[in-house]
Design a protein around this motif. Structure first.
Motif, mmCIF file in Angstrom:
data_model
loop_
_atom_site.group_PDB
_atom_site.id
_atom_site.type_symbol
_atom_site.label_atom_id
_atom_site.label_comp_id
_atom_site.label_asym_id
_atom_site.label_seq_id
_atom_site.Cartn_x
_atom_site.Cartn_y
_atom_site.Cartn_z
ATOM 1 N N ILE A 224 -5.953 28.869 36.140
ATOM 2 C CA ILE A 224 -7.383 29.193 36.172
ATOM 3 C C ILE A 224 -7.917 29.282 34.754
ATOM 4 N N ASN A 225 -7.183 29.970 33.869
ATOM 5 C CA ASN A 225 -7.636 30.144 32.493
ATOM 6 C C ASN A 225 -7.624 28.851 31.695
ATOM 7 N N ALA A 226 -6.831 27.872 32.084
ATOM 8 C CA ALA A 226 -6.869 26.552 31.454
ATOM 9 C C ALA A 226 -8.045 25.743 32.002
ATOM 10 N N GLY B 115 -16.400 24.592 30.924
ATOM 11 C CA GLY B 115 -17.474 25.357 30.298
ATOM 12 C C GLY B 115 -17.721 26.706 30.956
ATOM 13 N N LEU B 116 -16.702 27.238 31.610
ATOM 14 C CA LEU B 116 -16.822 28.526 32.292
ATOM 15 C C LEU B 116 -16.241 29.631 31.424
ATOM 16 N N PRO B 117 -16.731 30.864 31.605
ATOM 17 C CA PRO B 117 -16.134 31.969 30.853
ATOM 18 C C PRO B 117 -14.689 32.187 31.285
ATOM 19 N N GLU C 88 -17.868 31.658 39.910
ATOM 20 C CA GLU C 88 -18.222 30.400 39.245
ATOM 21 C C GLU C 88 -17.043 29.443 39.227
ATOM 22 N N THR C 89 -15.865 29.976 38.999
ATOM 23 C CA THR C 89 -14.661 29.154 38.976
ATOM 24 C C THR C 89 -14.347 28.611 40.362
ATOM 25 N N VAL C 90 -14.477 29.460 41.359
ATOM 26 C CA VAL C 90 -14.224 29.025 42.738
ATOM 27 C C VAL C 90 -15.174 27.883 43.099
ATOM 28 N N ARG C 91 -16.437 28.036 42.769
ATOM 29 C CA ARG C 91 -17.424 26.977 43.060
ATOM 30 C C ARG C 91 -17.112 25.710 42.292
#
Length: 68
Positions: A40-42, A48-50, A58-61
């Motif tokens: 996830i962090n990679a 462009g996500l935090p 936001e990551t899930v989307r």
């Protein structure tokens, strides 16, 4: 994601989406472990996500996984 939305099925979908996108989440097992968080962090900065230590909406989307 809140505990209500953080189901094993949704986590498995996130792990599968990460793997399909070229990020290794470890075993596709519905558990957010060290390897899944690393993937996830990679993924986050590449999109462009935090970057944080949690799985955010936001990551899930961005992974194309339904949020509800």
């Amino acid at each position: 994601l809140c505990d209500t939305n953080m189901t094993n099925t949704r986590i498995t979908q996130v792990q599968s989406a990460l793997k399909s996108a070229g990020y290794n989440p470890g075993n596709i097992d519905g558990v957010i472990g060290h390897e899944t968080i690393s993937a996830i962090n990679a993924f986050q900065p590449d999109k462009g996500l935090p970057v944080d230590r949690y799985l955010n909406i936001e990551t899930v989307r961005a992974l194309g996984v339904a949020t509800n």
